[in-house]
Structure formats: structure tokens, C-alpha cells
Scaffold this motif. Structure first.
Motif, mmCIF file in Angstrom:
data_model
loop_
_atom_site.group_PDB
_atom_site.id
_atom_site.type_symbol
_atom_site.label_atom_id
_atom_site.label_comp_id
_atom_site.label_asym_id
_atom_site.label_seq_id
_atom_site.Cartn_x
_atom_site.Cartn_y
_atom_site.Cartn_z
ATOM 1 N N ILE A 57 9.255 -1.307 8.306
ATOM 2 C CA ILE A 57 8.438 -2.659 7.953
ATOM 3 C C ILE A 57 9.487 -3.349 6.955
ATOM 4 O O ILE A 57 9.601 -4.746 7.393
ATOM 5 C CB ILE A 57 7.557 -2.298 7.066
ATOM 6 N N GLN A 58 10.239 -2.913 6.233
ATOM 7 C CA GLN A 58 11.603 -3.759 5.626
ATOM 8 C C GLN A 58 12.506 -4.466 6.734
ATOM 9 O O GLN A 58 12.920 -5.608 6.582
ATOM 10 C CB GLN A 58 12.167 -2.970 4.848
ATOM 11 N N ASP A 59 12.693 -3.863 7.828
ATOM 12 C CA ASP A 59 13.586 -4.485 8.588
ATOM 13 C C ASP A 59 13.296 -5.548 9.541
ATOM 14 O O ASP A 59 13.669 -6.207 9.815
ATOM 15 C CB ASP A 59 14.027 -3.389 9.630
ATOM 16 N N LYS A 110 6.451 8.293 5.592
ATOM 17 C CA LYS A 110 6.419 7.294 4.797
ATOM 18 C C LYS A 110 7.945 6.299 4.542
ATOM 19 O O LYS A 110 7.534 5.053 4.731
ATOM 20 C CB LYS A 110 5.930 7.561 3.519
ATOM 21 N N HIS A 111 8.703 7.233 4.382
ATOM 22 C CA HIS A 111 10.011 6.569 4.060
ATOM 23 C C HIS A 111 10.470 5.830 5.372
ATOM 24 O O HIS A 111 10.975 4.707 5.362
ATOM 25 C CB HIS A 111 10.948 7.366 3.408
ATOM 26 N N ASN A 152 0.817 -1.020 -0.047
ATOM 27 C CA ASN A 152 0.035 -0.025 -0.008
ATOM 28 C C ASN A 152 0.878 1.179 0.039
ATOM 29 O O ASN A 152 0.452 2.259 -0.488
ATOM 30 C CB ASN A 152 -0.834 0.112 1.329
ATOM 31 N N LEU A 153 1.946 1.399 0.750
ATOM 32 C CA LEU A 153 2.678 2.444 0.739
ATOM 33 C C LEU A 153 3.444 2.655 -0.546
ATOM 34 O O LEU A 153 3.602 3.665 -0.843
ATOM 35 C CB LEU A 153 4.069 2.088 1.986
ATOM 36 N N LYS A 154 4.069 1.755 -1.130
ATOM 37 C CA LYS A 154 4.522 1.813 -2.345
ATOM 38 C C LYS A 154 3.850 2.164 -3.759
ATOM 39 O O LYS A 154 4.178 2.846 -4.420
ATOM 40 C CB LYS A 154 5.368 0.474 -2.673
#
Length: 261
Positions: A212-214, A205-206, A194-196
Motif C-alpha cells: 500500500i505504501q508503494d 501484514k508487513h 487499520n493495519l497500523k
């Protein structure tokens, strides 16, 4: 006899002139008092509305870009109100308080927010809409530039998206801390998607994407290790996909069948 008549007429004429002058001045003072009262009420209501917009978003405010513009307008309204107020000292106290609040730091951004109820989210979304309208009014009145307005508007769009993601993010974090990495991974993936897909370009946002990626790296690290050490990597991959596909939507969102009824 003629002299007495002339004197009487002169006196009456003077009385009429004086009455007209006094009456005109009284009407003028009354009109000025009415205009002053109207201006006082107008500025007071305007300042109160702007203050409500500021305080309405402070609990979720992570950037002062919008509140700073609103505080500036609010303080200017108060300064103008001093000339029409019967209690200028109280207005000056309000200005000093607003200046102090304006200098305060915003809420720190966190990837682990508190869960908001449906009513709370609806209330905040309504406040964001009203704040956007106020900023547009300020733009039309020349209070802020078009560029500044655009930046503020983008920030409000981000806050609206942030509210939409609240439930999924809270649920993903709960599953992560609870050890249910399979559900957490799926929810984090949905949020990241959804963010991307959203065009908003904001620092928050970043930050959330990196957070989340971590988390997802931590979740898949054991799976990658198992894949590297497996004698049959294809079986491990197939098992992982099967586990993800078997997760029902209500489990991902933390709902039970009973809660839907």
C-alpha cells in the motif's frame, strides 16, 4: 446305580462349565467387536473433522503453520485407525495423499486478491472459528505446545483481518487501475490506518503495508512534482485537501445510492 448317577452328574456339570465358558467367550468377543467398532467410528469421525478444517481454509491459506499442525494430527488419527479398520490399505492411501498435500506450498500472498462475497467471507470466518477451537483442543490434549498454539492463533486472527479488509482493498485496487487516484489514495489510507492500529505481527501484514505504501507513493508522486513546480504551493495543497474532502463514502466503497435501497 450310584456310579451311574455320579457319572451323569459329572457329565452335566461338565456341560454346564463348557456352556458357561463358551458363553463368556462369546460375550467377550461381542464386547471386543463393539469396542473396536466404537473406536473405529471415533477415530474416523475425528480424522474427518480435522480434514474438513484443513480443506476449509486452504483457499486463503498463505502460511502452513496452522495446516501443518492439523495435518500432523490428521495423519496420526489415520495411523491409529489402521489397527481398527477393515480396509487398512485404503487408510494407508489416505495417509500417503495427506503427506503429499501437507508438503504442498501455501497460496502466495498478493496485495490484489479476488473479491469475496458476503457469504464467502461469512463462511471463511466460521471456518476460522472452528479451526481455532480444534487447535485449542489439540493444545489441551498436548498435541501442540502453547507457543505453537499462540502462533497459529495469531495467524488465524490475521486471516480474519484479511477478510475484513477484502472489500476495501479490492475497491482501492480497482480505482487505482481505473485511474481514479483520488478515491484509491483515500481507501489505501483507510486500510493502512487499520493495519497500523492492529497489534497483529505477521509477515503478510508487513507485506500488505509495504504494498500500500508503494501504491500511495506512486499516487502522490505527480502531486509532489506539481507542488514543487507550483508558483503558489499553498493553493495546490488546499486544492488537494478539498478534493479528498468532497469524496462521499458510498463512492469510496463503490456503492451507488440505488444499491442501498
Amino acid at each position: 446305580m450310584a456310579t451311574l448317577q455320579i457319572l451323569t452328574i459329572t457329565i452335566l456339570f461338565i456341560i454346564v462349565i463348557v456352556s458357561v465358558v463358551v458363553g463368556t467367550r462369546a460375550q467377550q468377543k461381542e464386547r471386543e467387536a463393539t469396542e473396536r467398532k466404537f473406536k473405529q467410528l471415533q477415530l474416523s469421525n475425528r480424522a474427518e473433522r480435522v480434514e474438513q478444517h484443513v480443506r476449509g481454509i486452504l483457499p486463503i491459506n498463505t502460511d502452513n503453520i496452522a495446516t501443518d499442525a492439523l495435518y500432523s494430527f490428521y495423519i496420526d488419527c489415520l495411523k491409529e485407525l489402521i489397527d481398527y479398520s477393515d480396509s487398512p490399505e485404503k487408510i494407508e492411501e489416505s495417509i500417503a495423499k495427506a503427506e503429499e498435500e501437507r508438503a504442498a506450498d501455501p497460496q502466495p500472498f498478493t496485495g490484489e486478491p479476488e473479491e469475496l462475497s458476503f457469504q464467502e467471507k461469512s463462511t471463511y470466518k466460521e471456518r476460522l472459528t472452528k479451526t481455532a477451537k480444534m487447535l485449542l483442543y489439540m493444545r489441551r490434549k498436548g498435541r501442540i505446545s502453547h507457543t505453537h498454539y499462540k502462533l497459529c492463533y495469531d495467524y488465524l486472527r490475521w486471516l480474519n483481518l484479511w477478510l475484513q479488509l477484502n472489500r476495501q482493498l479490492v475497491q482501492a485496487n480497482k480505482n487505482y487501475h481505473g485511474g481514479d487516484m483520488r478515491v484509491a489514495q483515500t481507501l489505501y489510507g483507510v486500510i493502512l490506518s487499520n493495519l497500523k492500529s492492529n497489534t497483529i505481527d505477521r509477515a503478510e501484514k508487513h507485506q500488505l503495508e509495504a504494498f500500500i505504501q508503494d501504491r500511495m507513493k506512486e499516487i502522490v508522486a505527480p502531486q509532489i512534482m506539481a507542488l514543487q513546480n507550483a508558483e503558489n504551493p499553498e493553493e495546490v495543497i488546499e486544492e488537494l485537501f478539498l478534493e479528498l474532502g468532497e469524496t462521499p463514502d458510498d463512492e469510496l466503497l463503490g456503492e451507488s445510492p440505488e444499491s442501498k435501497n
